[in-house]
Design an enzyme around this catalytic site. Structure first.
Site, PDB file in Angstrom:
ATOM      1  N   LYS A 168       7.343   8.635   4.605  1.00 39.90           N
ATOM      2  CA  LYS A 168       7.636   7.424   3.837  1.00 39.90           C
ATOM      3  C   LYS A 168       9.140   7.359   3.609  1.00 39.90           C
ATOM      4  O   LYS A 168       9.694   8.208   2.912  1.00 39.90           O
ATOM      5  CB  LYS A 168       6.900   7.451   2.492  1.00 39.90           C
ATOM      6  CG  LYS A 168       5.386   7.319   2.602  1.00 39.90           C
ATOM      7  CD  LYS A 168       4.726   7.511   1.244  1.00 39.90           C
ATOM      8  CE  LYS A 168       3.242   7.200   1.286  1.00 39.90           C
ATOM      9  NZ  LYS A 168       2.576   7.560   0.002  1.00 39.90           N
ATOM     10  N   GLU A 211      -3.758  -2.420  -1.018  1.00 40.42           N
ATOM     11  CA  GLU A 211      -3.471  -2.253   0.408  1.00 40.42           C
ATOM     12  C   GLU A 211      -4.417  -3.049   1.296  1.00 40.42           C
ATOM     13  O   GLU A 211      -4.522  -2.808   2.497  1.00 40.42           O
ATOM     14  CB  GLU A 211      -3.476  -0.767   0.763  1.00 40.42           C
ATOM     15  CG  GLU A 211      -2.387  -0.038  -0.008  1.00 40.42           C
ATOM     16  CD  GLU A 211      -2.209   1.413   0.391  1.00 40.42           C
ATOM     17  OE1 GLU A 211      -2.998   1.914   1.209  1.00 40.42           O
ATOM     18  OE2 GLU A 211      -1.262   2.039  -0.116  1.00 40.42           O
TER      19      GLU A 211
END
Length: 433
Positions: A343, A209
């Site tokens: 999500k 990330e």
């Protein structure tokens, strides 16, 4: 002018070099929407199914040709001729056609890519930006805000090949007046963190990330080096910048023994002990948000954690709730956590995602819009965060184009909306208003 004339799926590559599904939805009048499904590394057991081919001779079994076949075959056949502006109906057709509880027939990756592409095509047909169309779908037309970013600048757990057990150590630039200023502050802390780590002889390679992924002496040391970086950047910790963590505790929970095994520190904890360990970190550092502080199945432990910390900080359920309204409703009823991570691909459609955000907000929970560790250049979550006025976003660090694409889209949106989309900073975080 918003009738669907063609639906197309293709296999593309995500930020980890794995295949994922990209879909296009074409409408009358030449309007086209295109979107790609992300993919997680630390996944909740109750997430909608991401369909993979399992053919080890191709992409090590991670191919998505079956999902693509679903898009180009039954999904396309069912959607051609339908009105793209009716998002709920489009999603309902795909969900009904799939017919499984967890979208395992077509794959949540197939259904989601089409769902988001459809929303983009409909927005184009209406002549409006995606965030504006999402606000209309959400029943909150014209109500926008810019989200406070949670920037994951030290990666551990499943997102990095290091000895750090806790998956994400994040900063929130709460002292910023605008989203653009928050991004600048985040970048300055990020670069100063690189200097701090180098000065200590630590590796500055980045994880999935975009955050640094050094081997550290302890989880507390991750917070200490971030504190040094914040000071080096000229900011005051706790005032200009606050801290957040994603423990992803399911990843180091030993189900058989019923203990949390933090191998990096050589420590084990019961649920209650781990809750007190986290409470100690909250006392020591200005941590205002903790995500997945226990295993997804440890609801008794979460009840204790909520009693211990729920009045002080934001407790976010990710693997705990998996963007699923049925599970979230149970959590709300039992007083578990006080926030939900959102999500798209955990549930598999835009309509169901909007329902989860609404349920959370109606119950006084906050909603944090999130990327996955396997991402693409698709920046739809930026529009989702603004269009639902969710208030918070998690989309990685200040490196890797798959992360920065979302920040850049937010900067563009803020420029377009101006004062119509306020940046509320720390007020967006549960327990901090």
């Amino acid at each position: 002018m918003s009738k669907i004339v063609k639906v197309l799926g293709r296999e593309i590559i995500d930020s980890r070099g794995n295949p994922t599904v990209e879909a296009e939805v074409h409408l009358e009048g030449g309007f086209v929407g295109m979107a790609a499904a992300p993919s997680g590394a630390s996944t909740g057991s109750r997430e909608a199914l991401e369909l993979r081919d399992g053919d080890k001779a191709r992409f090590l079994g991670k191919g998505v040709l079956k999902a693509i076949e679903a898009v180009n075959g039954p999904i396309a056949e069912a959607l051609v001729g339908k009105d793209a502006k009716d998002q709920a109906a489009i999603d309902a057709v795909m969900i009904e056609l799939d017919g499984t509880e967890n979208k395992s027939k077509f794959g949540a990756n197939a259904i989601l890519a089409v769902s988001l592409a459809n929303a983009k095509a409909a927005a184009a047909a209406k002549g409006m930006p995606l965030y504006e169309h999402i606000a209309e779908l959400n029943g909150t037309a014209g109500q926008f805000s810019m989200p406070l970013p949670m920037m994951n600048i030290i990666n551990g757990g499943e997102h990095a090949d290091n000895n750090v057990d806790i998956q994400e150590f994040m900063i929130q630039p709460v002292g910023a007046a605008t989203l653009k200023e928050a991004v600048r502050m985040g970048a300055e802390v990020f670069h100063n963190l690189a200097k701090v780590l180098k000065s200590k002889g630590y590796n500055t390679a980045v994880g999935d990330e975009g955050g640094f992924a050094p081997n550290l002496k302890s989880n507390a040391e991750a917070l200490e080096v971030i504190a040094e970086a914040v000071a080096a950047a000229g900011y005051e910790l706790g005032k200009d910048v606050t801290l957040a963590m994603d423990c992803a505790a399911s990843e180091f929970f030993d189900k058989e023994a019923g203990i949390y095994n933090m191998k990096g520190e050589g420590k084990t904890f019961t649920s209650e002990e781990f809750n007190h360990y986290l409470a100690g970190l909250v006392e020591q550092f200005p941590i205002v948000s903790i995500e997945d502080g226990l295993d997804e199945s440890d609801w008794d432990g979460f009840a204790h954690q909520t009693q211990l910390l729920g009045d002080k900080i934001q407790l976010v359920g990710d693997d705990l709730f998996v963007t699923n309204t049925k599970i979230l409703a149970e959590g709300i009823e039992k007083g578990i956590a006080n926030s939900i991570l959102i999500k798209f691909n955990q549930i598999g459609s835009l309509t169901e995602t909007l329902a989860a955000i609404k349920m959370a907000k109606d119950a006084g929970y906050t909603a944090v819009i999130s990327h996955r560790s396997g991402e693409t250049e698709d920046a739809t979550i930026a529009d989702l965060a603004v269009g639902t006025a969710a208030g918070q976003i998690k989309t990685g660090s200040m490196s890797r184009s798959d992360r920065v694409a979302k920040y850049n889209q937010l900067i563009r949106i803020e420029e377009a909306l101006g004062e119509r989309a306020p940046f509320n900073g720390l007020k967006e975080v549960k327990g901090q208003a």
